[in-house]
Design a protein around this motif. Sequence first.
Motif, PDB file in Angstrom:
ATOM      1  N   GLY A 280       1.600   0.147   3.018  1.00 45.46           N
ATOM      2  CA  GLY A 280       2.547  -0.370   2.032  1.00 45.46           C
ATOM      3  C   GLY A 280       3.570   0.693   1.676  1.00 45.46           C
ATOM      4  O   GLY A 280       3.219   1.856   1.468  1.00 45.46           O
ATOM      5  N   VAL A 281       4.843   0.291   1.654  1.00 43.37           N
ATOM      6  CA  VAL A 281       5.924   1.225   1.298  1.00 43.37           C
ATOM      7  C   VAL A 281       6.486   0.831  -0.068  1.00 43.37           C
ATOM      8  O   VAL A 281       6.766  -0.350  -0.307  1.00 43.37           O
ATOM      9  CB  VAL A 281       7.061   1.180   2.349  1.00 43.37           C
ATOM     10  N   ASN A 282       6.624   1.813  -0.948  1.00 42.41           N
ATOM     11  CA  ASN A 282       7.232   1.576  -2.263  1.00 42.41           C
ATOM     12  C   ASN A 282       8.748   1.447  -2.135  1.00 42.41           C
ATOM     13  O   ASN A 282       9.335   1.904  -1.144  1.00 42.41           O
ATOM     14  CB  ASN A 282       6.947   2.756  -3.200  1.00 42.41           C
ATOM     15  N   ALA A 283       9.368   0.907  -3.169  1.00 45.47           N
ATOM     16  CA  ALA A 283      10.831   0.765  -3.166  1.00 45.47           C
ATOM     17  C   ALA A 283      11.521   2.129  -3.096  1.00 45.47           C
ATOM     18  O   ALA A 283      12.663   2.228  -2.651  1.00 45.47           O
ATOM     19  CB  ALA A 283      11.282   0.012  -4.403  1.00 45.47           C
ATOM     20  N   ASP A 284      10.828   3.199  -3.508  1.00 44.13           N
ATOM     21  CA  ASP A 284      11.450   4.531  -3.419  1.00 44.13           C
ATOM     22  C   ASP A 284      11.181   5.206  -2.078  1.00 44.13           C
ATOM     23  O   ASP A 284      11.529   6.376  -1.885  1.00 44.13           O
ATOM     24  CB  ASP A 284      10.966   5.429  -4.572  1.00 44.13           C
ATOM     25  N   GLY A 285      10.578   4.479  -1.142  1.00 39.22           N
ATOM     26  CA  GLY A 285      10.384   5.014   0.207  1.00 39.22           C
ATOM     27  C   GLY A 285       9.103   5.798   0.397  1.00 39.22           C
ATOM     28  O   GLY A 285       8.834   6.290   1.496  1.00 39.22           O
ATOM     29  N   THR A 286       8.290   5.922  -0.643  1.00 43.46           N
ATOM     30  CA  THR A 286       7.008   6.615  -0.478  1.00 43.46           C
ATOM     31  C   THR A 286       5.934   5.616  -0.028  1.00 43.46           C
ATOM     32  O   THR A 286       6.100   4.400  -0.149  1.00 43.46           O
ATOM     33  CB  THR A 286       6.551   7.290  -1.790  1.00 43.46           C
ATOM     34  N   ILE A 287       4.844   6.164   0.496  1.00 43.85           N
ATOM     35  CA  ILE A 287       3.744   5.316   0.969  1.00 43.85           C
ATOM     36  C   ILE A 287       2.866   4.944  -0.225  1.00 43.85           C
ATOM     37  O   ILE A 287       2.335   5.818  -0.919  1.00 43.85           O
ATOM     38  CB  ILE A 287       2.926   6.053   2.054  1.00 43.85           C
ATOM     39  N   ALA A 288       2.749   3.633  -0.464  1.00 47.37           N
ATOM     40  CA  ALA A 288       1.997   3.155  -1.627  1.00 47.37           C
ATOM     41  C   ALA A 288       0.506   3.100  -1.340  1.00 47.37           C
ATOM     42  O   ALA A 288      -0.318   3.467  -2.175  1.00 47.37           O
ATOM     43  CB  ALA A 288       2.485   1.760  -2.022  1.00 47.37           C
ATOM     44  N   PHE A 289       0.170   2.613  -0.145  1.00 50.07           N
ATOM     45  CA  PHE A 289      -1.244   2.515   0.215  1.00 50.07           C
ATOM     46  C   PHE A 289      -1.386   2.401   1.725  1.00 50.07           C
ATOM     47  O   PHE A 289      -0.434   2.025   2.428  1.00 50.07           O
ATOM     48  CB  PHE A 289      -1.909   1.298  -0.465  1.00 50.07           C
ATOM     49  N   THR A 290      -2.577   2.738   2.218  1.00 54.87           N
ATOM     50  CA  THR A 290      -2.954   2.373   3.582  1.00 54.87           C
ATOM     51  C   THR A 290      -4.323   1.725   3.476  1.00 54.87           C
ATOM     52  O   THR A 290      -5.053   1.957   2.498  1.00 54.87           O
ATOM     53  CB  THR A 290      -3.037   3.598   4.527  1.00 54.87           C
ATOM     54  N   GLY A 291      -4.654   0.889   4.418  1.00 58.13           N
ATOM     55  CA  GLY A 291      -5.951   0.220   4.353  1.00 58.13           C
ATOM     56  C   GLY A 291      -6.198  -0.556   5.624  1.00 58.13           C
ATOM     57  O   GLY A 291      -5.455  -0.433   6.604  1.00 58.13           O
ATOM     58  N   GLU A 292      -7.264  -1.365   5.591  1.00 60.27           N
ATOM     59  CA  GLU A 292      -7.592  -2.161   6.772  1.00 60.27           C
ATOM     60  C   GLU A 292      -6.983  -3.542   6.638  1.00 60.27           C
ATOM     61  O   GLU A 292      -6.824  -4.054   5.525  1.00 60.27           O
ATOM     62  CB  GLU A 292      -9.109  -2.270   6.900  1.00 60.27           C
ATOM     63  N   GLY A 293      -6.702  -4.171   7.795  1.00 65.20           N
ATOM     64  CA  GLY A 293      -6.075  -5.493   7.809  1.00 65.20           C
ATOM     65  C   GLY A 293      -6.800  -6.503   6.942  1.00 65.20           C
ATOM     66  O   GLY A 293      -6.177  -7.304   6.236  1.00 65.20           O
ATOM     67  N   LYS A 294      -8.123  -6.401   6.970  1.00 65.26           N
ATOM     68  CA  LYS A 294      -8.902  -7.399   6.223  1.00 65.26           C
ATOM     69  C   LYS A 294      -8.730  -7.257   4.703  1.00 65.26           C
ATOM     70  O   LYS A 294      -9.093  -8.146   3.946  1.00 65.26           O
ATOM     71  CB  LYS A 294     -10.375  -7.322   6.627  1.00 65.26           C
ATOM     72  N   GLU A 295      -8.164  -6.135   4.284  1.00 65.55           N
ATOM     73  CA  GLU A 295      -7.966  -5.919   2.837  1.00 65.55           C
ATOM     74  C   GLU A 295      -6.608  -6.435   2.357  1.00 65.55           C
ATOM     75  O   GLU A 295      -6.206  -6.165   1.226  1.00 65.55           O
ATOM     76  CB  GLU A 295      -8.034  -4.420   2.516  1.00 65.55           C
ATOM     77  N   LEU A 296      -5.917  -7.153   3.221  1.00 68.40           N
ATOM     78  CA  LEU A 296      -4.535  -7.555   2.922  1.00 68.40           C
ATOM     79  C   LEU A 296      -4.391  -8.221   1.550  1.00 68.40           C
ATOM     80  O   LEU A 296      -3.567  -7.790   0.729  1.00 68.40           O
ATOM     81  CB  LEU A 296      -4.011  -8.488   4.020  1.00 68.40           C
ATOM     82  N   ASP A 297      -5.184  -9.257   1.317  1.00 73.37           N
ATOM     83  CA  ASP A 297      -4.999 -10.007   0.068  1.00 73.37           C
ATOM     84  C   ASP A 297      -5.256  -9.123  -1.142  1.00 73.37           C
ATOM     85  O   ASP A 297      -4.473  -9.098  -2.081  1.00 73.37           O
ATOM     86  CB  ASP A 297      -5.932 -11.225   0.039  1.00 73.37           C
ATOM     87  N   ARG A 298      -6.344  -8.357  -1.074  1.00 72.62           N
ATOM     88  CA  ARG A 298      -6.696  -7.492  -2.213  1.00 72.62           C
ATOM     89  C   ARG A 298      -5.596  -6.464  -2.487  1.00 72.62           C
ATOM     90  O   ARG A 298      -5.137  -6.295  -3.622  1.00 72.62           O
ATOM     91  CB  ARG A 298      -8.021  -6.777  -1.938  1.00 72.62           C
TER      92      ARG A 298
END
Length: 449
Positions: A36-54
Amino acid sequence: MANPHEASARKRVFRGTLIHATKEEAVQVLEDALLGVNADGTIAFTGEGKELDRLCKEFAYSPSAVTHLEKHEFFMPGMVDTHIHAPQYSYAGTALDLPLLDWLNKYTFPVESRFKDKSFAQKVYTQVVRRTLRNGTTTACYFATIHTDSSLLLGHIADKLGQRALVGKVCMDRNNSVKHYKETIQESLKETHRFIAELLEKKYALVKPVVTPRFVLSCSGALLRQLGQLAKNNNLHIQSHISENVEEVKIVKELFPDSDSYTDVYHKHNLLTNKTVMAHGCYLSDEELALFRETGASLSHCPNSNISLCSGFLNVRNVLNHKVKLGLGTDVAGGYSASMLDAVRRALDTSKLLTIKDTEHETLTFEEVFRLATLGGSQALSLDDQIGNFEVGKDFDALRVNVMVPGGPIDLFQHEEPKIILEKFLNLGDDRNIVEVYVAGRNVVPSAE
Ligand code: GUN
Ligand code: ZN
């Protein structure tokens, strides 16, 4: 006003394969991953595909705004060119028939003197930033020339085209055979102050000045000392060259007989700090490497240049064993290629040459060289708190790589795993495979221009 054509960073999520380096693992592969990328261009999160909804819920992203990578695509961190001469791009690929000192006098200084002309600078600097971005260099540490206004222009162009850059106005107050390409110490200091003040005034988000004594042969002791002081007072980056060529090392000894070594000359003038990057270092002794380690200064390994100018070989394994920070550099135009993929290949070739000469030598792996081109470079420039890999909180500087791009240089024949695909890309790929480039979350290739 912001350029209306410039796409800025936006909040988005990518799903697919991520490949990056960490301190522990030279190549870490994350399959079916989310980023996930924040609006300021920083990385908000990384995770596994199955965690998409959460994760989308937690970070308030719409799951419909997810971009899915294709089967033969992956994201890797943008590459960091820790040493490149922007004006020399004008003759890259030519003039490789002389050793360093003759090469400087015959080709380099006459060409660099032309950068007094801002329209020539505009042309070359626009092209070098475009070319390197398109080849995956998201961060470049540039030497410009002695001309302040053209050097400022390079900063402006990097900012406009979206490249992260350190830009140095070159300082040189002695030993130059070219009539119109030299400064007095007073000019050098006055113009360096002006360059730094004016560049900082622009408040570019990603472009910063770097104090740039060309090398010991070009600078008086007094100039070196004052530049060391200036960097210290303003907590600035420093770049220069060290121990590239045998003749050069010999002359440094003659110029500074009271210093223990080439490294000691820089150290005595306060130019070795944890924000210093020195190019080459082919002939550094273990004692000198220990001084690099102590001061936190880093090395830029420029293998194409070292071979093209018949300068020497850097033993990267020995540097790493001394725990000295190290990144890769193209050193255009001593190095003929502006592509960091070329630097990766030449670094591997050089390491293999050292193994041919000494079978005890532990050859670098492609995984290690991948790390040097990304995380290693960020460490060498002391930017590893901001870039270098996909750690949460860092800026999203990334390459979207497609190894099966139509008409591209890579063929696959079976279901190759991601690490094999990375190896193919590093050895066979080119800019056709780099389908998108992001710097601080902004999509800079293909450009909106
Ligand atoms: N040493 C001093 N200046 C230069 C330069 O422009 N290129 C290289 N490769 N080495 C240098
Ligand atoms: Zn150089």
